[in-house]
Design an enzyme around this catalytic site. Structure first.
Site, PDB file in Angstrom:
ATOM      1  N   SER A   1      46.772  44.236  43.377  1.00 24.67           N
ATOM      2  CA  SER A   1      47.894  45.471  43.576  1.00 24.67           C
ATOM      3  C   SER A   1      48.716  45.120  44.928  1.00 24.67           C
ATOM      4  O   SER A   1      49.444  45.874  45.119  1.00 24.67           O
ATOM      5  CB  SER A   1      46.418  46.138  44.193  1.00 24.67           C
ATOM      6  OG  SER A   1      45.420  45.667  44.979  1.00 24.67           O
TER       7      SER A   1
ATOM      8  N   LYS B   1      39.182  37.445  40.549  1.00 22.49           N
ATOM      9  CA  LYS B   1      38.652  38.416  39.550  1.00 22.49           C
ATOM     10  C   LYS B   1      38.941  38.194  38.504  1.00 22.49           C
ATOM     11  O   LYS B   1      40.858  38.104  38.507  1.00 22.49           O
ATOM     12  CB  LYS B   1      38.643  39.487  40.724  1.00 22.49           C
ATOM     13  CG  LYS B   1      38.574  40.811  40.058  1.00 22.49           C
ATOM     14  CD  LYS B   1      37.998  41.919  39.995  1.00 22.49           C
ATOM     15  CE  LYS B   1      39.306  42.343  40.937  1.00 22.49           C
ATOM     16  NZ  LYS B   1      40.478  43.395  40.395  1.00 22.49           N
TER      17      LYS B   1
ATOM     18  N   GLU C   1      35.646  49.818  37.462  1.00 24.94           N
ATOM     19  CA  GLU C   1      36.848  50.820  37.832  1.00 24.94           C
ATOM     20  C   GLU C   1      37.069  52.541  37.105  1.00 24.94           C
ATOM     21  O   GLU C   1      37.536  52.514  35.516  1.00 24.94           O
ATOM     22  CB  GLU C   1      38.686  50.257  38.376  1.00 24.94           C
ATOM     23  CG  GLU C   1      39.498  51.427  39.101  1.00 24.94           C
ATOM     24  CD  GLU C   1      40.349  50.117  39.296  1.00 24.94           C
ATOM     25  OE1 GLU C   1      41.342  51.412  39.256  1.00 24.94           O
ATOM     26  OE2 GLU C   1      40.649  49.294  38.881  1.00 24.94           O
TER      27      GLU C   1
END
Length: 279
Positions: A44, A112, A181
């Site tokens: 992000s 991740k 998410e």
């Protein structure tokens, strides 16, 4: 520093795990001072730090660079780093090269990866090589084009069952934790109950084992709008703009710098330099 064992124990004892993104030395330092359990160096950063429209342009080099800075700022916090777009949707050999680089060069404690399908074998492969892996299901930002945008996932029974199956496969493959998410809170609770590894929610309700938010969203720093699932605990953006605006105004009107912000020479040195002429 907390470890995989500590996170498993926290889940068993019902103690929520706190996770926050960080992308540089100061944000990591502040996160550690606030006693965050786990830091995520998320891809992000492409959107909130580098100004891209998505996470897709982020590279392995970007992740290494930012994780190294985070490690310097949070030496006693468990750090998870995202493998960026297309760095693990390649051959297993090339995936290992990318993973090895990130871990060895940045000092990340875990990596991740997003999605299931062929990614399950990647989780298994990396785990067997001794690299801890955090899985990520539900809304997977690297795949928003395929998912049809930033939408809640698993809203119907069929897709929810698929997410449950994928979550179990991630655990079986060796994942040490699972990020969920943008999924319905009922589904997130069900998945959390069926896994022994911790679930970390972002837009997944309360009944998960922990929560993660983006640093810039949480403190309202450089963001104009945030998703529904974000709670902004403060707004540093307003204070920053106010401070910079005041600086600009004071420079324009010659109020800054004042004498107390300046340095002087002894009078005899001034005389020796330019005959005592002072402005």
């Amino acid at each position: 520093m907390k470890t995989k064992t500590d996170f498993l124990k926290m889940k068993e004892q019902g103690e929520p795990i706190t996770m926050l993104t960080a992308y540089d030395y100061p944000s990591a330092k502040l996160a550690e001072e606030a006693e965050v359990d786990m830091i995520l160096v998320g891809d992000s950063l492409g959107m909130v730090v580098l100004g891209y429209d998505s996470t897709v342009p982020v590279t392995v080099e970007d992740m290494i660079h930012h994780t190294k800075a985070v490690r310097r700022g949070a030496k006693e916090t468990f750090i998870v780093t995202d493998m960026p777009f297309m760095s693990y949707h390649v051959s297993l050999q090339d995936t290992m090269v990318n993973a090895r680089r990130i871990v060895q060069e940045s000092g990340a404690h875990a990596l991740k990866v997003e999605g299931a399908g062929e990614v399950i074998s990647t989780i298994h492969y990396l785990t067997n090589a001794g690299i801890p892996v955090v899985a990520h299901l539900g809304l997977t930002p690297q795949s928003v084009g395929v998912l049809g945008g930033y939408k809640v996932q698993g809203k119907d029974a069929e897709s929810a069952k698929k997410l449950i199956e994928d979550a179990k496969k991630c655990e079986e493959a060796g994942a040490i934790a699972l990020v969920l998410e943008c999924v319905p809170m009922q589904l997130a609770e069900l998945i959390s109950e069926q896994l022994t590894i911790p679930t970390i929610g972002i837009g997944a309700g309360q009944k998960v084992d922990g929560q993660v938010l983006v640093y810039h969203d949480l403190i309202s720093y450089g963001v104009n709008r945030v998703p529904k699932f974000v709670k902004q605990y403060t707004s540093v953006q307003e204070e920053i703009v106010r401070g910079i605006s005041q600086y600009v105004a004071e420079v324009k009107t010659r109020q800054f710098p004042e004498e107390k912000h300046s340095f002087t020479m002894k009078e005899e040195e001034c005389l020796a330099l330019y005959g005592g002429k002072q402005s």
